[in-house]
Design a protein around this motif. Structure first.
Motif, PDB file in Angstrom:
ATOM      1  N   SER A  53       0.824  -1.208   0.000  1.00 37.18           N
ATOM      2  CA  SER A  53       0.000   0.000   0.000  1.00 37.18           C
ATOM      3  C   SER A  53       0.857   1.257   0.000  1.00 37.18           C
ATOM      4  CB  SER A  53      -0.923   0.034   1.223  1.00 37.18           C
ATOM      5  OG  SER A  53      -1.836  -1.026   1.179  1.00 37.18           O
ATOM      6  N   LEU A  54       1.976   1.188   0.675  1.00 41.21           N
ATOM      7  CA  LEU A  54       2.858   2.349   0.743  1.00 41.21           C
ATOM      8  C   LEU A  54       3.339   2.780  -0.643  1.00 41.21           C
ATOM      9  CD1 LEU A  54       5.001   1.516   3.897  1.00 41.21           C
ATOM     10  CD2 LEU A  54       3.266   3.314   3.673  1.00 41.21           C
ATOM     11  N   LEU A  55       3.421   1.839  -1.580  1.00 39.77           N
ATOM     12  CA  LEU A  55       3.877   2.175  -2.929  1.00 39.77           C
ATOM     13  C   LEU A  55       2.892   3.088  -3.663  1.00 39.77           C
ATOM     14  CD1 LEU A  55       5.228  -1.296  -4.116  1.00 39.77           C
ATOM     15  CD2 LEU A  55       6.546   0.654  -3.283  1.00 39.77           C
ATOM     16  N   GLY A  56       1.623   3.020  -3.295  1.00 41.34           N
ATOM     17  CA  GLY A  56       0.622   3.869  -3.950  1.00 41.34           C
ATOM     18  C   GLY A  56       0.707   5.333  -3.555  1.00 41.34           C
ATOM     19  N   LEU A  57       1.302   5.628  -2.395  1.00 37.70           N
ATOM     20  CA  LEU A  57       1.344   7.006  -1.908  1.00 37.70           C
ATOM     21  C   LEU A  57       2.258   7.908  -2.736  1.00 37.70           C
ATOM     22  CD1 LEU A  57       1.270   6.265   1.920  1.00 37.70           C
ATOM     23  CD2 LEU A  57      -0.621   7.017   0.469  1.00 37.70           C
ATOM     24  N   PRO A  58       3.525   7.542  -2.982  1.00 37.22           N
ATOM     25  CA  PRO A  58       4.352   8.429  -3.811  1.00 37.22           C
ATOM     26  C   PRO A  58       3.850   8.512  -5.250  1.00 37.22           C
ATOM     27  CG  PRO A  58       5.571   6.439  -3.240  1.00 37.22           C
ATOM     28  CD  PRO A  58       4.296   6.425  -2.456  1.00 37.22           C
ATOM     29  N   LEU A  59       3.255   7.437  -5.716  1.00 34.69           N
ATOM     30  CA  LEU A  59       2.682   7.461  -7.063  1.00 34.69           C
ATOM     31  C   LEU A  59       1.614   8.553  -7.147  1.00 34.69           C
ATOM     32  CD1 LEU A  59       2.610   6.030  -9.834  1.00 34.69           C
ATOM     33  CD2 LEU A  59       0.877   4.506  -8.878  1.00 34.69           C
ATOM     34  N   ALA A  60       0.722   8.593  -6.170  1.00 26.30           N
ATOM     35  CA  ALA A  60      -0.330   9.618  -6.139  1.00 26.30           C
ATOM     36  C   ALA A  60       0.267  11.014  -5.955  1.00 26.30           C
ATOM     37  CB  ALA A  60      -1.324   9.315  -5.018  1.00 26.30           C
ATOM     38  N   TRP A  61       1.278  11.106  -5.116  1.00 25.99           N
ATOM     39  CA  TRP A  61       1.907  12.393  -4.817  1.00 25.99           C
ATOM     40  C   TRP A  61       2.413  13.066  -6.094  1.00 25.99           C
ATOM     41  CZ3 TRP A  61       2.553  14.465   0.187  1.00 25.99           C
ATOM     42  CH2 TRP A  61       3.349  15.608   0.256  1.00 25.99           C
ATOM     43  N   PHE A  62       3.000  12.249  -6.984  1.00 25.99           N
ATOM     44  CA  PHE A  62       3.588  12.809  -8.197  1.00 25.99           C
ATOM     45  C   PHE A  62       2.602  12.922  -9.368  1.00 25.99           C
ATOM     46  CE2 PHE A  62       7.373  11.307  -5.909  1.00 25.99           C
ATOM     47  CZ  PHE A  62       8.048  12.513  -5.824  1.00 25.99           C
ATOM     48  N   ILE A  63       1.582  12.067  -9.393  1.00 26.15           N
ATOM     49  CA  ILE A  63       0.625  12.094 -10.512  1.00 26.15           C
ATOM     50  C   ILE A  63      -0.479  13.129 -10.286  1.00 26.15           C
ATOM     51  CG2 ILE A  63      -1.118  10.729 -11.763  1.00 26.15           C
ATOM     52  CD1 ILE A  63       1.682   9.883 -12.487  1.00 26.15           C
ATOM     53  N   GLN A  64      -0.940  13.307  -9.075  1.00 22.48           N
ATOM     54  CA  GLN A  64      -2.079  14.184  -8.785  1.00 22.48           C
ATOM     55  C   GLN A  64      -1.905  15.588  -9.342  1.00 22.48           C
ATOM     56  OE1 GLN A  64      -2.517  17.005  -6.720  1.00 22.48           O
ATOM     57  NE2 GLN A  64      -4.751  17.023  -6.896  1.00 22.48           N
ATOM     58  N   PRO A  65      -0.743  16.229  -9.205  1.00 17.95           N
ATOM     59  CA  PRO A  65      -0.615  17.602  -9.738  1.00 17.95           C
ATOM     60  C   PRO A  65      -0.698  17.696 -11.264  1.00 17.95           C
ATOM     61  CG  PRO A  65       1.106  17.151  -8.117  1.00 17.95           C
ATOM     62  CD  PRO A  65       0.426  15.844  -8.407  1.00 17.95           C
ATOM     63  N   LEU A  66      -0.633  16.569 -11.965  1.00 18.77           N
ATOM     64  CA  LEU A  66      -0.665  16.594 -13.427  1.00 18.77           C
ATOM     65  C   LEU A  66      -2.074  16.796 -14.001  1.00 18.77           C
ATOM     66  CD1 LEU A  66       1.895  13.740 -14.178  1.00 18.77           C
ATOM     67  CD2 LEU A  66       2.301  16.217 -14.049  1.00 18.77           C
ATOM     68  N   GLY A  67      -3.089  16.728 -13.144  1.00 17.67           N
ATOM     69  CA  GLY A  67      -4.452  17.006 -13.596  1.00 17.67           C
ATOM     70  C   GLY A  67      -5.336  15.771 -13.637  1.00 17.67           C
ATOM     71  N   ILE A  68      -6.629  16.031 -13.656  1.00 19.87           N
ATOM     72  CA  ILE A  68      -7.632  14.967 -13.560  1.00 19.87           C
ATOM     73  C   ILE A  68      -7.601  14.019 -14.752  1.00 19.87           C
ATOM     74  CG2 ILE A  68      -9.530  16.301 -14.564  1.00 19.87           C
ATOM     75  CD1 ILE A  68      -9.782  13.880 -11.568  1.00 19.87           C
ATOM     76  N   GLN A  69      -7.268  14.525 -15.946  1.00 23.65           N
ATOM     77  CA  GLN A  69      -7.212  13.640 -17.114  1.00 23.65           C
ATOM     78  C   GLN A  69      -6.099  12.606 -16.958  1.00 23.65           C
ATOM     79  OE1 GLN A  69      -7.089  17.018 -17.366  1.00 23.65           O
ATOM     80  NE2 GLN A  69      -8.959  17.600 -18.451  1.00 23.65           N
ATOM     81  N   ILE A  70      -4.932  13.042 -16.504  1.00 17.64           N
ATOM     82  CA  ILE A  70      -3.805  12.125 -16.294  1.00 17.64           C
ATOM     83  C   ILE A  70      -4.129  11.154 -15.164  1.00 17.64           C
ATOM     84  CG2 ILE A  70      -1.351  11.963 -15.681  1.00 17.64           C
ATOM     85  CD1 ILE A  70      -1.882  13.128 -18.481  1.00 17.64           C
TER      86      ILE A  70
END
Length: 174
Positions: A53-70
């Motif tokens: 589960s911990l692996l999903g956190l940095p993934l979200a941290w870096f993808i979220q600012p790229l926008g809802i489409q990404i």
């Protein structure tokens, strides 16, 4: 983990984190015994889903600012990829929903926090809430886990736990 395992096993196990031997299984270092090196609760073989589960956190941290489409494309791509590697790994091992398969936790945790702005406190809360729903499997989450066959059951209970986590965090008054 054997170096001869197919690539999909590495993907399904979170690049091997779901199959790490744990620090408690390392040989003795000087006069420090394995029991003194790492508390029992932190031994990876005891909690592969939590570590995954911990692996999903940095993934979200870096993808979220790229926008809802990404974010939407990444969720769809990770879902399809996860279904594929889970199905292949379950067939390869001859076992359904093995605890070493953690890519489902990665996706579920990712869904649980990716709609929030990157914030350590929110992500920690999201991690705790997601682990609660993933472990306890209340409501329809447990039904998905028990009733759906193969990779569907392995993956969709974690996706549902992630969706419930995201809804709680989004609707939570700050």
């Amino acid at each position: 983990m054997k170096l001869r395992d197919p690539w999909f096993v590495y993907a399904a196990t979170g690049l091997g984190i779901g199959r790490l031997p744990g620090l408690a299984n390392l040989p003795r270092i000087g006069n420090i015994t394995k029991e003194k090196r790492l508390p029992r609760f932190a031994q990876i073989p005891k909690m592969p889903g939590t570590w995954g589960s911990l692996l999903g956190l940095p993934l979200a941290w870096f993808i979220q600012p790229l926008g809802i489409q990404i974010v939407a494309i990444s969720i769809a791509a990770l879902f399809i990829f996860s279904m594929y590697v889970i199905a292949k790994t379950e067939a390869y091992w001859g076992r359904h929903d093995a605890p070493q398969i953690v890519i489902d936790e990665v996706l579920g945790q990712y869904i649980g926090v990716v709609f929030l702005p990157p914030n350590l406190a929110l992500y920690l809360l999201g991690f705790i809430i997601f682990r609660f729903f993933d472990i306890r499997k209340p409501f329809f989450i447990g039904w998905l886990d028990r009733k759906l066959p193969g990779a569907w059951g392995t993956l969709l209970d974690d996706v549902a736990a992630g969706v419930v986590t995201a809804l709680l965090l989004i609707l939570m008054p700050v």
